[in-house]
Design a protein around this motif. Structure first.
Motif, PDB file in Angstrom:
ATOM      1  N   ARG A 295       3.677   4.051  -7.250  1.00 56.94           N
ATOM      2  CA  ARG A 295       3.592   4.660  -5.817  1.00 56.94           C
ATOM      3  C   ARG A 295       4.300   5.620  -5.578  1.00 56.94           C
ATOM      4  NH1 ARG A 295       6.070   1.152  -0.838  1.00 56.94           N
ATOM      5  NH2 ARG A 295       5.399   2.706   0.820  1.00 56.94           N
ATOM      6  N   ALA A 296       5.504   5.869  -6.110  1.00 58.79           N
ATOM      7  CA  ALA A 296       6.487   7.094  -5.802  1.00 58.79           C
ATOM      8  C   ALA A 296       5.821   8.308  -6.419  1.00 58.79           C
ATOM      9  CB  ALA A 296       7.986   6.842  -6.560  1.00 58.79           C
ATOM     10  N   GLY A 297       5.317   8.062  -7.813  1.00 60.32           N
ATOM     11  CA  GLY A 297       4.473   9.063  -8.622  1.00 60.32           C
ATOM     12  C   GLY A 297       3.280   9.727  -7.921  1.00 60.32           C
ATOM     13  N   MET A 298       2.546   8.675  -7.575  1.00 64.30           N
ATOM     14  CA  MET A 298       1.395   9.031  -6.601  1.00 64.30           C
ATOM     15  C   MET A 298       1.762   9.922  -5.398  1.00 64.30           C
ATOM     16  SD  MET A 298      -1.712   8.505  -7.427  1.00 64.30           S
ATOM     17  CE  MET A 298      -2.672   7.168  -8.129  1.00 64.30           C
ATOM     18  N   CYS A 299       2.673   9.443  -4.647  1.00 67.01           N
ATOM     19  CA  CYS A 299       3.160  10.299  -3.395  1.00 67.01           C
ATOM     20  C   CYS A 299       3.779  11.597  -3.668  1.00 67.01           C
ATOM     21  CB  CYS A 299       4.220   9.585  -2.788  1.00 67.01           C
ATOM     22  SG  CYS A 299       3.676   7.821  -1.793  1.00 67.01           S
ATOM     23  N   ALA A 300       4.568  11.704  -4.896  1.00 60.96           N
ATOM     24  CA  ALA A 300       4.964  12.836  -5.266  1.00 60.96           C
ATOM     25  C   ALA A 300       3.789  13.915  -5.796  1.00 60.96           C
ATOM     26  CB  ALA A 300       6.100  12.764  -6.338  1.00 60.96           C
ATOM     27  N   PHE A 301       2.853  13.312  -6.442  1.00 58.63           N
ATOM     28  CA  PHE A 301       1.908  14.093  -7.165  1.00 58.63           C
ATOM     29  C   PHE A 301       0.830  14.733  -6.079  1.00 58.63           C
ATOM     30  CE2 PHE A 301      -2.598  14.930  -8.730  1.00 58.63           C
ATOM     31  CZ  PHE A 301      -2.043  15.628  -9.802  1.00 58.63           C
ATOM     32  N   THR A 302       0.673  13.701  -4.947  1.00 56.79           N
ATOM     33  CA  THR A 302       0.092  14.166  -3.922  1.00 56.79           C
ATOM     34  C   THR A 302       0.770  15.440  -2.782  1.00 56.79           C
ATOM     35  OG1 THR A 302      -1.010  11.899  -3.550  1.00 56.79           O
ATOM     36  CG2 THR A 302      -1.483  13.468  -1.737  1.00 56.79           C
ATOM     37  N   LEU A 323      -5.563  -1.103   1.212  1.00 55.28           N
ATOM     38  CA  LEU A 323      -4.897  -0.384   0.612  1.00 55.28           C
ATOM     39  C   LEU A 323      -5.145   1.309   0.894  1.00 55.28           C
ATOM     40  CD1 LEU A 323      -5.228  -1.940  -3.042  1.00 55.28           C
ATOM     41  CD2 LEU A 323      -3.117  -1.963  -1.453  1.00 55.28           C
ATOM     42  N   VAL A 324      -6.269   1.655   1.250  1.00 57.60           N
ATOM     43  CA  VAL A 324      -6.673   2.996   1.804  1.00 57.60           C
ATOM     44  C   VAL A 324      -5.660   3.327   3.062  1.00 57.60           C
ATOM     45  CG1 VAL A 324      -8.349   4.531   2.937  1.00 57.60           C
ATOM     46  CG2 VAL A 324      -8.905   3.198   0.796  1.00 57.60           C
ATOM     47  N   ALA A 325      -5.424   2.287   4.009  1.00 58.02           N
ATOM     48  CA  ALA A 325      -5.010   2.567   5.065  1.00 58.02           C
ATOM     49  C   ALA A 325      -3.092   2.833   4.669  1.00 58.02           C
ATOM     50  CB  ALA A 325      -5.003   1.413   6.170  1.00 58.02           C
ATOM     51  N   ALA A 326      -2.790   1.755   3.825  1.00 60.74           N
ATOM     52  CA  ALA A 326      -1.453   1.977   3.384  1.00 60.74           C
ATOM     53  C   ALA A 326      -1.297   3.084   2.722  1.00 60.74           C
ATOM     54  CB  ALA A 326      -1.138   0.628   2.336  1.00 60.74           C
ATOM     55  N   ALA A 327      -2.087   3.866   1.845  1.00 60.70           N
ATOM     56  CA  ALA A 327      -2.003   5.034   0.949  1.00 60.70           C
ATOM     57  C   ALA A 327      -1.844   6.029   2.031  1.00 60.70           C
ATOM     58  CB  ALA A 327      -3.047   5.231   0.045  1.00 60.70           C
ATOM     59  N   ALA A 328      -2.887   6.083   3.114  1.00 60.73           N
ATOM     60  CA  ALA A 328      -2.739   7.307   4.080  1.00 60.73           C
ATOM     61  C   ALA A 328      -1.254   7.339   4.885  1.00 60.73           C
ATOM     62  CB  ALA A 328      -3.722   7.048   5.069  1.00 60.73           C
ATOM     63  N   GLU A 329      -0.758   5.862   5.060  1.00 57.99           N
ATOM     64  CA  GLU A 329       0.768   6.031   5.617  1.00 57.99           C
ATOM     65  C   GLU A 329       1.621   6.731   4.765  1.00 57.99           C
ATOM     66  OE1 GLU A 329       2.551   3.420   7.991  1.00 57.99           O
ATOM     67  OE2 GLU A 329       0.950   4.335   9.185  1.00 57.99           O
ATOM     68  N   ASP A 330       1.591   6.462   3.185  1.00 53.66           N
ATOM     69  CA  ASP A 330       2.387   6.868   2.365  1.00 53.66           C
ATOM     70  C   ASP A 330       2.071   8.472   2.043  1.00 53.66           C
ATOM     71  OD1 ASP A 330       3.663   4.650   1.924  1.00 53.66           O
ATOM     72  OD2 ASP A 330       2.473   4.313   0.066  1.00 53.66           O
ATOM     73  N   ARG A 331       0.817   8.976   2.517  1.00 51.37           N
ATOM     74  CA  ARG A 331       0.188  10.163   1.990  1.00 51.37           C
ATOM     75  C   ARG A 331       0.229  10.276   0.398  1.00 51.37           C
ATOM     76  NH1 ARG A 331       0.608  13.825   6.157  1.00 51.37           N
ATOM     77  NH2 ARG A 331       1.933  12.958   7.886  1.00 51.37           N
ATOM     78  N   ALA A 332      -0.403   9.138  -0.001  1.00 49.61           N
ATOM     79  CA  ALA A 332      -0.689   9.229  -1.439  1.00 49.61           C
ATOM     80  C   ALA A 332      -2.171   9.321  -1.529  1.00 49.61           C
ATOM     81  CB  ALA A 332      -0.283   8.013  -2.207  1.00 49.61           C
ATOM     82  N   ALA A 355     -12.611   3.327   6.535  1.00 50.33           N
ATOM     83  CA  ALA A 355     -11.243   3.492   6.481  1.00 50.33           C
ATOM     84  C   ALA A 355     -10.669   4.825   5.861  1.00 50.33           C
ATOM     85  CB  ALA A 355     -10.609   2.429   5.612  1.00 50.33           C
ATOM     86  N   ALA A 356     -11.347   5.156   4.800  1.00 49.56           N
ATOM     87  CA  ALA A 356     -11.164   6.515   4.371  1.00 49.56           C
ATOM     88  C   ALA A 356     -11.326   7.833   5.224  1.00 49.56           C
ATOM     89  CB  ALA A 356     -11.933   6.748   2.928  1.00 49.56           C
ATOM     90  N   TRP A 357     -12.544   7.567   5.786  1.00 49.27           N
ATOM     91  CA  TRP A 357     -13.025   8.634   6.847  1.00 49.27           C
ATOM     92  C   TRP A 357     -11.779   8.668   8.002  1.00 49.27           C
ATOM     93  CZ3 TRP A 357     -18.857   7.670   6.692  1.00 49.27           C
ATOM     94  CH2 TRP A 357     -19.278   8.436   5.378  1.00 49.27           C
ATOM     95  N   THR A 358     -11.385   7.493   8.345  1.00 50.46           N
ATOM     96  CA  THR A 358     -10.527   7.168   9.773  1.00 50.46           C
ATOM     97  C   THR A 358      -9.314   8.147   8.988  1.00 50.46           C
ATOM     98  OG1 THR A 358     -11.455   5.390  10.150  1.00 50.46           O
ATOM     99  CG2 THR A 358      -9.162   5.711  10.852  1.00 50.46           C
ATOM    100  N   ALA A 359      -8.706   7.978   7.778  1.00 50.12           N
ATOM    101  CA  ALA A 359      -7.536   8.493   7.343  1.00 50.12           C
ATOM    102  C   ALA A 359      -7.734  10.048   6.965  1.00 50.12           C
ATOM    103  CB  ALA A 359      -7.133   7.824   6.086  1.00 50.12           C
ATOM    104  N   GLY A 360      -9.120  10.754   6.973  1.00 56.52           N
ATOM    105  CA  GLY A 360      -9.013  12.072   6.591  1.00 56.52           C
ATOM    106  C   GLY A 360      -9.425  11.881   4.998  1.00 56.52           C
ATOM    107  N   TYR A 361      -9.713  11.168   4.488  1.00 57.05           N
ATOM    108  CA  TYR A 361      -9.940  10.936   3.253  1.00 57.05           C
ATOM    109  C   TYR A 361     -11.218  11.224   2.751  1.00 57.05           C
ATOM    110  CZ  TYR A 361      -5.141   9.152   1.981  1.00 57.05           C
ATOM    111  OH  TYR A 361      -3.868   8.951   1.594  1.00 57.05           O
ATOM    112  N   ARG A 362     -11.630  11.442   1.696  1.00 60.77           N
ATOM    113  CA  ARG A 362     -13.158  11.563   0.911  1.00 60.77           C
ATOM    114  C   ARG A 362     -13.406  10.384   0.200  1.00 60.77           C
ATOM    115  NH1 ARG A 362     -11.468  17.816  -0.455  1.00 60.77           N
ATOM    116  NH2 ARG A 362      -9.511  16.757  -0.203  1.00 60.77           N
ATOM    117  N   GLY A 363     -14.777  10.202   0.194  1.00 63.97           N
ATOM    118  CA  GLY A 363     -15.328   9.005  -0.671  1.00 63.97           C
ATOM    119  C   GLY A 363     -16.155   9.208  -1.573  1.00 63.97           C
ATOM    120  N   ILE A 364     -15.990   8.895  -2.819  1.00 68.64           N
ATOM    121  CA  ILE A 364     -16.814   9.158  -4.140  1.00 68.64           C
ATOM    122  C   ILE A 364     -17.358   8.014  -4.394  1.00 68.64           C
ATOM    123  CG2 ILE A 364     -17.032   9.955  -6.425  1.00 68.64           C
ATOM    124  CD1 ILE A 364     -13.937  10.819  -4.218  1.00 68.64           C
TER     125      ILE A 364
END
Ligand code: 2PG
Ligand code: MG
Length: 437
Positions: A295-302, A323-332, A355-364
């Motif tokens: 998690r720390a690495g993903m946050c730092a990379f992002t 998990l998407v909502a949690a990642a959005a909180e983390d900014r990962a 959930a991705a769109w709510t967080a401003g994330y893209r979906g593939i």
């Protein structure tokens, strides 16, 4: 036409790796029918829905008899009489019947084939192609996605010949889906010719990308750039590179073991290496740059690169809305891969994209490395307006079936429905464009 579920029938079919998998046919009271096949991953997240496999020593323990029995027995009994137009209700019934966090009771394979077959049956009842039914059911608009196509396979899809799993290209500068495929086909052929010239042409990996006979992971990137140039393109202009590192596959005790290069990196060193690649090559998208539990690495990379490249969570987010909502909180991460069989049902996959769109994330929307002729995901990517589709490469028909299906849908929708580079406008590629670079 009555749309109550009348019967379910499961059969064992075979996937592109020669493994058994589950096909489900659903019939509705009014006569409409739907059919779907479960795909199977090789690089799997530990938090994704698990397939039910049996057979002991037979079929390497990969048989699906229990999953078939579940569909024909318990699942059919629970779903009979439910309205296929109510996908959310059908999926909720499946989830309740299973009752486990990872779908291990009924089997993710049994559930996903059933859920998708019901969706197909409802589309048939409505007299609509699947993409249109999906668009009408969920959000109204449909669009043709930007394809993400593999040129070299690696990782778990190529006997771990190289550590990185997918070396792909996208053509955000293409004017149509057809043009994107044409440009990529030229790059694919050029890459094959380069491998031949080097005496390194030994076939293809699980998803159709060339077998990665390289001395380092970076040599694959250099060869990819050379192939883009040999195809007459300027790297970074119309064409960009996309990588799936699938880092969970070579993570050991919080470190990253690059077997090909015989070196082990810390999370920080991994981030530095990927950063140097981003600085040296026209990379616009990176999937799972770090392991699913880093998690720390993903946050730092992002934090370091999220404003320049698309950062996709696959094993990290396993098509899970929470998990998407949690990642959005983390900014990962800033994007999520949508694999219907990772979630286990259509409804949970749609919730994850929402959930991705709510967080401003893209979906593939993505295929798995074990696939079949089933083209449901082509329709889902269009009908959910997802914007991007990842399916593997040329030369394997389970992949081409999906790309070719998008061409047919493009004919119905028209070239204007192609999203082009829109999903990448927030990356350096799009920013360069708006700045006139
Ligand atoms: O990691 C991935 O994104 C997929 C597709 O490339 O692989 P698999 O289906 O093996 O998980
Ligand atoms: Mg992946």
């Amino acid at each position: 036409m009555t749309t109550e579920i009348k019967s379910l029938q499961a059969r064992r079919v075979w996937d592109s790796r020669g493994n058994p998998t589950v096909e489900v046919t659903v019939e509705l009271e009014g006569g409409a029918r739907g059919r779907a096949i479960a795909p199977a991953g090789a690089s799997r997240g530990t938090r994704e829905a698990v397939d039910l496999r049996d057979g002991g020593s037979r079929l390497r323990g990969l048989d699906v008899q229990e999953a078939l029995t579940n569909v024909n027995g318990k699942i059919a009994a629970a779903l009979n009489g439910l309205n296929a137009e109510d996908q959310a209700g059908v999926d909720a019934a499946l989830i309740a019947l299973d009752g486990t966090p990872l779908k291990s009771a009924l089997g993710g394979n049994a559930m996903v084939a059933t859920s998708l077959a019901v969706l197909h049956a409802a589309a048939d009842a409505a007299g609509a192609p699947l993409w249109k039914h999906v668009a009408q059911t969920y959000q109204g608009t449909a669009s043709i996605p930007l394809p993400e196509i593999q040129i070299f396979g690696g990782g778990a899809h190529a006997g771990r010949r190289v550590d990185v799993q997918d070396f792909m290209v996208m053509v955000p500068g293409a004017g149509s889906f057809d043009e994107a495929l044409e440009v990529t086909a030229e790059i694919y052929a050029a890459a094959g010719a380069i491998m031949s010239q080097k005496g390194r042409s030994v076939g293809v990996a699980d998803e159709g990308g060339w077998w990665p006979v390289f001395d380092s992971n970076e040599e694959a990137l250099e060869t990819l750039v050379a192939a883009i140039e040999a195809a007459g393109e300027k790297p970074g202009e119309r064409v960009v590179i996309s990588l799936d590192i699938a880092a969970s596959e070579f993570a050991e005790d919080g470190r990253y073991r690059l077997a090909l290069e015989d070196r082990t990196l810390s999370s920080d060193e991994m981030i530095a290496m990927l950063g140097s690649w981003i600085n040296s090559y026209p990379i616009a998208s990176i999937e799972d740059p770090l392991a699913e539990d880093d998690r720390a690495g993903m946050c730092a990379f992002t934090k370091a690169y999220g404003d320049r490249v698309q950062i996709i969570g696959d094993d990290y987010l396993v098509t899970n809305a929470k998990l998407v909502a949690a990642a959005a909180e983390d900014r990962a991460c800033n994007a999520v891969l949508i694999k219907v069989n990772q979630a286990g049902t259509v409804s949970e996959s749609v919730e994850t994209l929402a959930a991705a769109w709510t967080a401003g994330y893209r979906g593939i929307v993505s295929a798995r490395s074990g696939e079949t002729e089933d083209v449901s995901i082509s329709h889902l990517s269009v009908g959910l307006n997802a914007g991007q589709l990842k399916v593997g490469s040329f030369t394997r028909s389970e992949r081409m079936a999906k790309w070719n299906e998008c061409l047919r849908i493009q004919d119905e929708l028209g070239e204007n429905a192609f999203v082009g580079g829109a999903p990448l406008v927030d990356t350096w590629w799009g920013k360069g464009r708006t700045a006139g670079a």
